[in-house]
Write an enzyme that holds these catalytic residues in place. Sequence first.
Site, PDB file in Angstrom:
ATOM      1  CG  HIS A 130      -2.305   0.534   0.910  1.00  0.00           C
ATOM      2  ND1 HIS A 130      -2.555   1.486  -0.058  1.00  0.00           N
ATOM      3  CD2 HIS A 130      -3.517   0.223   1.427  1.00  0.00           C
ATOM      4  CE1 HIS A 130      -3.842   1.757  -0.105  1.00  0.00           C
ATOM      5  NE2 HIS A 130      -4.458   0.999   0.788  1.00  0.00           N
ATOM      6  CG  ASP A 177      -2.973   4.743  -4.719  1.00  0.00           C
ATOM      7  OD1 ASP A 177      -2.354   4.731  -3.638  1.00  0.00           O
ATOM      8  OD2 ASP A 177      -2.874   5.655  -5.565  1.00  0.00           O
TER       9      ASP A 177
END
Length: 450
Positions: free
Chosen positions: A422, A426
């Site tokens: 992450h 995204d």
Amino acid sequence: MGKFTFRLPDIGEGIAEAEIVAWHVQVGDRVEEDARVADMMTDKATVEMESPVSGVVVEVAGEVGDVVAIGSPLVVIETDGEGEASEAAPAPVAAPAPKAEVVEQRIEAETPEPPAPATPEPFVSSVVETPTAPPPIPAASPSPARVSTSLDTNGKGKGSAKVLASPAVRQRAHDLGIDLSEVRPSEEGRIRHADLDQFLAYSAAGGYRAAGAERGDEVIKVIGLRRRIAENMAASKRNIPHFSYVEECDVTALEAMREQLNAHRGDKPKLTMLPLLITAFCRLLPQFPMLNARYDDEAGVVTRYGAVHMGMAAQTPAGLMVPVIRNAQSLNLWQLAREIARLAEAARNGTAKSEELSGSTLTVTSLGPLGGVATTPVINRPEVAIIGPNRIIERPMFVPDGMGGERIEKRKLMNISISCDHRVVDGWDAASFVQAVKKLIEAPVLLLAD
């Protein structure tokens, strides 16, 4: 005679140390020139160490699982004739130790002394052992003393009072391997189903055991590939904030196309689902370059790759390995199938080269028929994503009937999981990629289109 100190040579660019995973000699053994003395594992591969001289082994550098620095003494050999001495005096080496072995410990169960009964028991307890009985249930209190007996046809334990029970209760007790003379009736002296339930819940029935041989504890030293896997997985979960996304795909048409291709493959390798999926991934990755990347978090640099070097998680007898399909984007289905089979075999038999086990830019991991409904795979650091196809299952689905309505039809469905870093990827990008894969494999003719 002289002594020769064989120091661990430089066995790869950037390698500072290696782990001893196997000794092929011990102190006192005679070794010939070019004979294998040890197997050393680096971060990338296992390397065989061969003796540069002939002679007798007088010292070895530790035991299996120890780590040796490049340039440190590995083996000291007493050579024939005048002998050859290493340029540097031998450094102290550890006393020889045997290879790590599985240590088995057996724990003997102890039977507590039975408490003296408050009142005389109207029966003599017994145990009937059966190999098909269910597993034992922990007792709330120590079991009473037992004397092994057998029941006669009237339901009596030999030397005991008559046992009162219905035929159904007797049959259930027989099926469970329970001696009715060991069960205390709750009322009227008659054993009922509730009394059997009570016995199962609270009695420590010594003869009531699960089938299967007893096993002792095992103490296994974590070394070699298993240690590397443990270290890499721990580093991945410790350093990478993972997130996972799962989508269901209808692969009915894809499976039909695969079967047709296999029916006319001739001498080409048999196609599994994996080459088809890798082809789909490679077609779409130019649109999602953030997934085909590696993140150097220490330098703060993300490298997005033009070529797809597809890591392929493969289970081997030694543990999980990730051989790499180089330039997967330039291979057709049959070439991918051949390369997948070759690399998987090399990983299983330990012949995979160092360059075949490093440099992946994206990894796919599949358990095939064992794939489960969904997985949340761990990223192969320093990559930023890993894709996990799951098991294909058949379910009824609503599908268009071609006349504006719907009909129920049996379809083949498969979930595709993806885990991403992450910090780099995204959620929108990961979901968009999987949705694009879904669209492509649900219309598989597009995989063969230019």
